[in-house]
Design a protein around this motif. Sequence first.
Motif, PDB file in Angstrom:
ATOM      1  N   VAL A  28      69.381 107.852 -13.992  1.00 20.01           N
ATOM      2  CA  VAL A  28      69.823 109.031 -13.384  1.00 20.01           C
ATOM      3  C   VAL A  28      68.566 110.043 -13.244  1.00 20.01           C
ATOM      4  CG1 VAL A  28      71.057 111.228 -13.622  1.00 20.01           C
ATOM      5  CG2 VAL A  28      72.123 108.983 -14.036  1.00 20.01           C
ATOM      6  N   SER A  29      67.792 109.992 -14.406  1.00 19.43           N
ATOM      7  CA  SER A  29      66.540 110.840 -14.550  1.00 19.43           C
ATOM      8  C   SER A  29      65.545 110.382 -13.423  1.00 19.43           C
ATOM      9  CB  SER A  29      65.769 110.714 -15.569  1.00 19.43           C
ATOM     10  OG  SER A  29      65.621 109.242 -16.150  1.00 19.43           O
ATOM     11  N   ASP A  30      65.426 109.108 -13.099  1.00 17.63           N
ATOM     12  CA  ASP A  30      64.509 108.820 -11.737  1.00 17.63           C
ATOM     13  C   ASP A  30      65.027 109.018 -10.550  1.00 17.63           C
ATOM     14  OD1 ASP A  30      63.051 107.394 -13.679  1.00 17.63           O
ATOM     15  OD2 ASP A  30      63.954 105.133 -13.273  1.00 17.63           O
ATOM     16  N   LEU A  31      66.603 109.107 -10.578  1.00 13.44           N
ATOM     17  CA  LEU A  31      67.045 109.604  -9.091  1.00 13.44           C
ATOM     18  C   LEU A  31      66.801 111.125  -9.077  1.00 13.44           C
ATOM     19  CD1 LEU A  31      70.594 107.844  -9.252  1.00 13.44           C
ATOM     20  CD2 LEU A  31      68.696 107.332  -7.863  1.00 13.44           C
ATOM     21  N   MET A  32      67.129 111.795 -10.155  1.00 17.12           N
ATOM     22  CA  MET A  32      66.872 113.373 -10.035  1.00 17.12           C
ATOM     23  C   MET A  32      65.556 113.819  -9.843  1.00 17.12           C
ATOM     24  SD  MET A  32      69.868 114.317 -10.220  1.00 17.12           S
ATOM     25  CE  MET A  32      71.605 113.972 -10.799  1.00 17.12           C
ATOM     26  N   ARG A  33      64.509 113.006 -10.456  1.00 14.33           N
ATOM     27  CA  ARG A  33      63.157 113.544 -10.379  1.00 14.33           C
ATOM     28  C   ARG A  33      62.987 114.821 -10.912  1.00 14.33           C
ATOM     29  NH1 ARG A  33      61.258 111.624  -4.322  1.00 14.33           N
ATOM     30  NH2 ARG A  33      61.749 109.328  -4.785  1.00 14.33           N
ATOM     31  N   GLY A  34      63.461 115.105 -12.130  1.00 12.82           N
ATOM     32  CA  GLY A  34      63.363 116.392 -12.661  1.00 12.82           C
ATOM     33  C   GLY A  34      64.253 117.479 -12.578  1.00 12.82           C
ATOM     34  N   GLY A  35      64.911 117.248 -11.360  1.00 11.47           N
ATOM     35  CA  GLY A  35      65.994 118.197 -10.947  1.00 11.47           C
ATOM     36  C   GLY A  35      67.353 118.067 -11.573  1.00 11.47           C
ATOM     37  N   ARG A  36      68.437 118.856 -11.112  1.00 11.31           N
ATOM     38  CA  ARG A  36      69.692 118.453 -11.436  1.00 11.31           C
ATOM     39  C   ARG A  36      70.737 118.103 -10.428  1.00 11.31           C
ATOM     40  NH1 ARG A  36      70.126 120.003 -16.856  1.00 11.31           N
ATOM     41  NH2 ARG A  36      72.590 120.135 -16.489  1.00 11.31           N
ATOM     42  N   GLU A  37      70.128 117.899  -9.198  1.00 16.67           N
ATOM     43  CA  GLU A  37      71.191 117.553  -8.145  1.00 16.67           C
ATOM     44  C   GLU A  37      70.340 116.610  -7.513  1.00 16.67           C
ATOM     45  OE1 GLU A  37      73.803 119.307  -4.775  1.00 16.67           O
ATOM     46  OE2 GLU A  37      72.937 120.711  -6.248  1.00 16.67           O
ATOM     47  N   ALA A  38      71.106 115.573  -6.679  1.00 21.09           N
ATOM     48  CA  ALA A  38      70.167 114.539  -5.685  1.00 21.09           C
ATOM     49  C   ALA A  38      71.386 114.417  -4.673  1.00 21.09           C
ATOM     50  CB  ALA A  38      69.978 113.183  -6.526  1.00 21.09           C
ATOM     51  N   VAL A  39      70.883 114.153  -3.753  1.00 26.20           N
ATOM     52  CA  VAL A  39      71.848 113.976  -2.275  1.00 26.20           C
ATOM     53  C   VAL A  39      71.784 112.241  -2.197  1.00 26.20           C
ATOM     54  CG1 VAL A  39      72.306 114.307   0.289  1.00 26.20           C
ATOM     55  CG2 VAL A  39      71.506 116.145  -1.707  1.00 26.20           C
ATOM     56  N   LEU A  40      73.009 111.686  -2.232  1.00 28.23           N
ATOM     57  CA  LEU A  40      72.942 110.364  -1.731  1.00 28.23           C
ATOM     58  C   LEU A  40      73.642 110.175  -0.429  1.00 28.23           C
ATOM     59  CD1 LEU A  40      74.255 109.164  -5.270  1.00 28.23           C
ATOM     60  CD2 LEU A  40      71.985 109.292  -4.590  1.00 28.23           C
ATOM     61  N   GLU A  41      73.136 109.263   0.485  1.00 28.04           N
ATOM     62  CA  GLU A  41      73.663 109.124   1.801  1.00 28.04           C
ATOM     63  C   GLU A  41      74.244 107.790   1.807  1.00 28.04           C
ATOM     64  OE1 GLU A  41      72.302 108.346   6.092  1.00 28.04           O
ATOM     65  OE2 GLU A  41      70.954 109.512   5.100  1.00 28.04           O
ATOM     66  N   HIS A  42      75.583 107.773   2.126  1.00 28.50           N
ATOM     67  CA  HIS A  42      76.396 106.672   2.311  1.00 28.50           C
ATOM     68  C   HIS A  42      77.394 106.583   3.645  1.00 28.50           C
ATOM     69  CE1 HIS A  42      78.986 103.206   1.338  1.00 28.50           C
ATOM     70  NE2 HIS A  42      80.086 104.053   1.424  1.00 28.50           N
ATOM     71  N   ASP A  43      77.116 105.742   4.315  1.00 30.85           N
ATOM     72  CA  ASP A  43      77.806 105.569   5.883  1.00 30.85           C
ATOM     73  C   ASP A  43      77.779 106.847   6.621  1.00 30.85           C
ATOM     74  OD1 ASP A  43      78.822 102.885   5.554  1.00 30.85           O
ATOM     75  OD2 ASP A  43      80.538 103.650   4.593  1.00 30.85           O
ATOM     76  N   GLY A  44      76.542 107.330   6.521  1.00 26.57           N
ATOM     77  CA  GLY A  44      76.303 108.752   7.404  1.00 26.57           C
ATOM     78  C   GLY A  44      76.755 109.994   6.825  1.00 26.57           C
ATOM     79  N   ALA A  45      77.441 109.855   5.574  1.00 27.92           N
ATOM     80  CA  ALA A  45      77.752 111.153   4.820  1.00 27.92           C
ATOM     81  C   ALA A  45      77.005 111.381   3.460  1.00 27.92           C
ATOM     82  CB  ALA A  45      79.158 110.932   4.534  1.00 27.92           C
ATOM     83  N   ASP A  46      76.808 112.625   3.416  1.00 25.26           N
ATOM     84  CA  ASP A  46      75.967 113.119   2.257  1.00 25.26           C
ATOM     85  C   ASP A  46      77.015 113.365   1.029  1.00 25.26           C
ATOM     86  OD1 ASP A  46      73.545 112.842   3.537  1.00 25.26           O
ATOM     87  OD2 ASP A  46      73.572 115.195   3.967  1.00 25.26           O
ATOM     88  N   TYR A  47      76.539 112.761  -0.167  1.00 28.47           N
ATOM     89  CA  TYR A  47      77.187 113.219  -1.407  1.00 28.47           C
ATOM     90  C   TYR A  47      76.174 113.507  -2.445  1.00 28.47           C
ATOM     91  CZ  TYR A  47      80.730 109.943   0.491  1.00 28.47           C
ATOM     92  OH  TYR A  47      81.769 109.140   0.983  1.00 28.47           O
ATOM     93  N   HIS A  48      76.696 114.665  -3.125  1.00 27.99           N
ATOM     94  CA  HIS A  48      75.896 115.531  -3.922  1.00 27.99           C
ATOM     95  C   HIS A  48      76.148 114.855  -5.318  1.00 27.99           C
ATOM     96  CE1 HIS A  48      74.403 118.351  -1.175  1.00 27.99           C
ATOM     97  NE2 HIS A  48      75.369 117.737  -0.482  1.00 27.99           N
ATOM     98  N   LEU A  49      75.206 114.375  -6.155  1.00 31.68           N
ATOM     99  CA  LEU A  49      75.362 113.929  -7.507  1.00 31.68           C
ATOM    100  C   LEU A  49      74.581 115.168  -8.307  1.00 31.68           C
ATOM    101  CD1 LEU A  49      76.106 111.765  -9.591  1.00 31.68           C
ATOM    102  CD2 LEU A  49      73.840 111.012  -9.433  1.00 31.68           C
ATOM    103  N   ARG A  50      75.397 115.565  -9.314  1.00 27.39           N
ATOM    104  CA  ARG A  50      74.935 116.916 -10.047  1.00 27.39           C
ATOM    105  C   ARG A  50      75.070 116.798 -11.553  1.00 27.39           C
ATOM    106  NH1 ARG A  50      78.198 121.383  -9.290  1.00 27.39           N
ATOM    107  NH2 ARG A  50      79.766 120.184  -8.321  1.00 27.39           N
ATOM    108  N   ILE A  51      74.267 117.079 -12.243  1.00 25.40           N
ATOM    109  CA  ILE A  51      74.466 117.122 -13.834  1.00 25.40           C
ATOM    110  C   ILE A  51      74.706 118.124 -14.199  1.00 25.40           C
ATOM    111  CG2 ILE A  51      73.033 116.809 -15.975  1.00 25.40           C
ATOM    112  CD1 ILE A  51      70.879 115.297 -14.684  1.00 25.40           C
TER     113      ILE A  51
END
Length: 61
Positions: A28-51
């Motif tokens: 998760v730390s690699d996905l977040m790159r030091g932040g607390r939220e990342a946006v994942l795109e799936h089938d054209g929709a954005d999903y927000h992954l938050r700590i």
Amino acid sequence: MSGDDDNHNSGQRVVQPSRAVTIVRHKVSDLMRGGREAVLEHDGADYHLRITANGRLILTK
């Protein structure tokens, strides 16, 4: 009875996998790159992954 009949009646089943399954592991730390939220795109929709403040993960659309 043959040996094959004995194996058939033993109650054991051998299941052959239909295809190999590959599971990709990401930190998760690699996905977040030091932040607390990342946006994942799936089938054209954005999903927000938050700590959360408690260190748990929440995935929302």
